[in-house]
Design an enzyme around this catalytic site. Structure first.
Site, PDB file in Angstrom:
ATOM      1  N   HIS A 219       2.468  -6.842  -7.455  1.00  0.00           N
ATOM      2  CA  HIS A 219       3.207  -6.285  -6.314  1.00  0.00           C
ATOM      3  C   HIS A 219       4.215  -5.207  -6.705  1.00  0.00           C
ATOM      4  O   HIS A 219       4.465  -4.292  -5.928  1.00  0.00           O
ATOM      5  CB  HIS A 219       3.863  -7.393  -5.480  1.00  0.00           C
ATOM      6  CG  HIS A 219       5.089  -8.011  -6.071  1.00  0.00           C
ATOM      7  ND1 HIS A 219       5.040  -8.917  -7.096  1.00  0.00           N
ATOM      8  CD2 HIS A 219       6.398  -7.857  -5.779  1.00  0.00           C
ATOM      9  CE1 HIS A 219       6.274  -9.295  -7.399  1.00  0.00           C
ATOM     10  NE2 HIS A 219       7.119  -8.671  -6.618  1.00  0.00           N
ATOM     11  N   LYS A 223       6.415   0.210  -9.790  1.00  0.00           N
ATOM     12  CA  LYS A 223       7.748   0.604 -10.277  1.00  0.00           C
ATOM     13  C   LYS A 223       7.688   1.210 -11.676  1.00  0.00           C
ATOM     14  O   LYS A 223       8.707   1.651 -12.208  1.00  0.00           O
ATOM     15  CB  LYS A 223       8.665  -0.625 -10.320  1.00  0.00           C
ATOM     16  CG  LYS A 223       9.180  -1.057  -8.949  1.00  0.00           C
ATOM     17  CD  LYS A 223      10.107  -2.256  -9.105  1.00  0.00           C
ATOM     18  CE  LYS A 223      10.693  -2.649  -7.747  1.00  0.00           C
ATOM     19  NZ  LYS A 223      11.461  -3.917  -7.868  1.00  0.00           N
ATOM     20  N   HIS A 248       7.065   2.378  -4.171  1.00  0.00           N
ATOM     21  CA  HIS A 248       6.417   1.485  -5.140  1.00  0.00           C
ATOM     22  C   HIS A 248       5.373   0.535  -4.528  1.00  0.00           C
ATOM     23  O   HIS A 248       4.354   0.281  -5.172  1.00  0.00           O
ATOM     24  CB  HIS A 248       7.450   0.719  -5.996  1.00  0.00           C
ATOM     25  CG  HIS A 248       7.990  -0.523  -5.392  1.00  0.00           C
ATOM     26  ND1 HIS A 248       9.117  -0.554  -4.620  1.00  0.00           N
ATOM     27  CD2 HIS A 248       7.545  -1.818  -5.433  1.00  0.00           C
ATOM     28  CE1 HIS A 248       9.358  -1.797  -4.229  1.00  0.00           C
ATOM     29  NE2 HIS A 248       8.412  -2.577  -4.702  1.00  0.00           N
ATOM     30  N   HIS A 273       7.250  -5.330   1.407  1.00  0.00           N
ATOM     31  CA  HIS A 273       8.644  -4.983   1.765  1.00  0.00           C
ATOM     32  C   HIS A 273       8.786  -4.743   3.267  1.00  0.00           C
ATOM     33  O   HIS A 273       9.782  -4.142   3.705  1.00  0.00           O
ATOM     34  CB  HIS A 273       9.119  -3.755   0.983  1.00  0.00           C
ATOM     35  CG  HIS A 273       9.573  -4.103  -0.408  1.00  0.00           C
ATOM     36  ND1 HIS A 273      10.760  -4.748  -0.680  1.00  0.00           N
ATOM     37  CD2 HIS A 273       8.969  -3.922  -1.616  1.00  0.00           C
ATOM     38  CE1 HIS A 273      10.884  -4.939  -1.991  1.00  0.00           C
ATOM     39  NE2 HIS A 273       9.793  -4.460  -2.583  1.00  0.00           N
ATOM     40  N   ASP A 301       9.682 -13.270  -3.076  1.00  0.00           N
ATOM     41  CA  ASP A 301      10.277 -12.118  -3.755  1.00  0.00           C
ATOM     42  C   ASP A 301      11.786 -12.076  -3.501  1.00  0.00           C
ATOM     43  O   ASP A 301      12.593 -11.915  -4.432  1.00  0.00           O
ATOM     44  CB  ASP A 301       9.596 -10.847  -3.208  1.00  0.00           C
ATOM     45  CG  ASP A 301       9.895  -9.607  -4.038  1.00  0.00           C
ATOM     46  OD1 ASP A 301      10.246  -9.749  -5.215  1.00  0.00           O
ATOM     47  OD2 ASP A 301       9.775  -8.494  -3.487  1.00  0.00           O
TER      48      ASP A 301
HETATM   49 FE   FE2 Z   1       8.751  -4.789  -4.589  1.00  0.00          FE
END
Ligand code: FE2
Length: 348
Positions: A219, A223, A248, A273, A301
């Site tokens: 996930h 990044k 990301h 997100h 998360d």
């Molecule tokens: Fe993330």
């Protein structure tokens, strides 16, 4: 396919039909006996067609009695034909005194349709694919069935080994990405464990859990191109930096999309997100428009991030993180997923 056509494809059923010996198990015991007698009487035809088949074949009456078997079935069970015929299939196949809950014979009895199931059989310590084809009488009622049984244990072992290799590789990949940022070391592994635990609490099936096992380590791989100085910046991000961070989930999703086996995890990764109230990114999805597995991953998360140290803030205690989840259930997070997660934290 029409029932009539299906009978034509089933030589044993056709044989019973053409001999005019039919049965209705609901009304006539005599008829049922005739079916069994007929089944036993077609031994020659049965042998010619079934002896060379490498899969186990077993002919079963409506009341689960084994009427005939082929050599492959005997080999699978390690018993002779004489020891098998006359027994109930649930006794010899499952080592039980009653039919199992998802017994194919029971299903076929009701539906009159062919069916199959892939199952682990503890009595044989083997993975089996069991298929069934109903034997119908001239009124198209199910009077028995032919089961085909294939031992797929070796295939399953290879699949499991491959699956574990893939998951271990993914974990290693996430660790490489996280090496860029010592504050998030182990984050993806812990998120994956939490997300799978929530999904299990929600009684999602093993296929769904596997998607989370893939989405979890991947996930945040997007990044990888973002400097640690941006990811851990203690002050407000510039607009350019913020767009870099926001990108990301898309980069992670694009990475997963390149691998055919990871395709089902792509929406979960892309939307990890999003916020329940539509204020998240990248697509601003709202409520149940966000895939369920993404809603689960985002709770895991969030909890893992809150309870981990960052350069710009201390780690929240579990109690503080719980309160934060409660406060933002219904805005940032799916309230039902939060409820299940908080409930699971209470139970040791
Ligand atoms: Fe993330």
């Amino acid at each position: 396919m029409k029932v009539r056509d299906r009978i034509r494809e089933n030589p044993i059923a056709e044989l019973i039909q053409t001999r005019g010996q039919t049965a209705n198990p609901k009304v006539s015991e005599t008829e049922q006996k005739l079916v069994k007698k007929t089944a036993l009487g077609v031994t020659n035809e049965w042998s010619i067609s079934s002896d060379e088949i490498p899969y186990g074949l077993v002919m079963i009456s409506i009341d689960f009695e084994i009427l005939n078997v082929n050599p492959a079935f005997c080999n699978l069970l390690g018993k002779t034909k004489e020891k098998l015929i006359g027994n109930r299939c649930y006794q010899v196949l499952h080592g039980r005194d009653t039919p199992i809950d998802d017994c194919l014979m029971k299903k076929t009895k009701l539906s009159g349709q062919p069916d199959f199931v892939e199952t682990f059989e503890p009595a044989l310590n083997a993975w089996l694919v069991i298929g069934t084809s109903p034997i119908l009488n001239e009124r198209y009622e199910t009077v028995g069935a032919i089961h085909s049984i294939r031992d797929i244990t070796e295939r399953k072992q290879v699949e499991d080994a491959l699956k574990n290799a893939v998951l271990e590789t993914l974990e290693a990949l996430s660790q490489v990405v996280e090496a860029n940022d010592p504050y998030t070391a182990g984050h993806s592994t812990r998120v994956t464990e939490l997300a799978v635990a929530i999904a299990k609490e929600m009684t999602l099936d093993e296929d769904q859990l596997d998607i989370l096992r893939i989405a979890g380590p991947l996930h945040d791989v997007g990044k990888v191109g973002i400097p640690g100085s941006v990811l851990n910046k203690p002050t407000k991000l510039t607009q350019a930096e913020w767009w870099m961070v926001r990108s990301h989930p898309l980069v992670s999703a694009q990475t997963a999309d390149r691998v055919a086996a990871f395709k089902k995890a792509v929406p979960v990764i892309r939307h990890h997100h999003e916020h329940w109230d539509g204020s998240g990114y990248p697509d601003g999805l709202k409520g149940k428009d966000i895939p369920l597995l993404a809603r689960i991953l985002t709770v895991a998360d969030g909890f893992e991030a809150m309870t981990s140290e960052r350069p710009y803030r201390r780690a929240l205690t579990e109690e503080e993180a719980r309160s934060e989840l409660e406060n933002c259930a219904g805005t940032q997070w799916d309230p039902e997923v939060v409820r299940v997660f908080l409930e699971s934290l209470k139970t040791p």
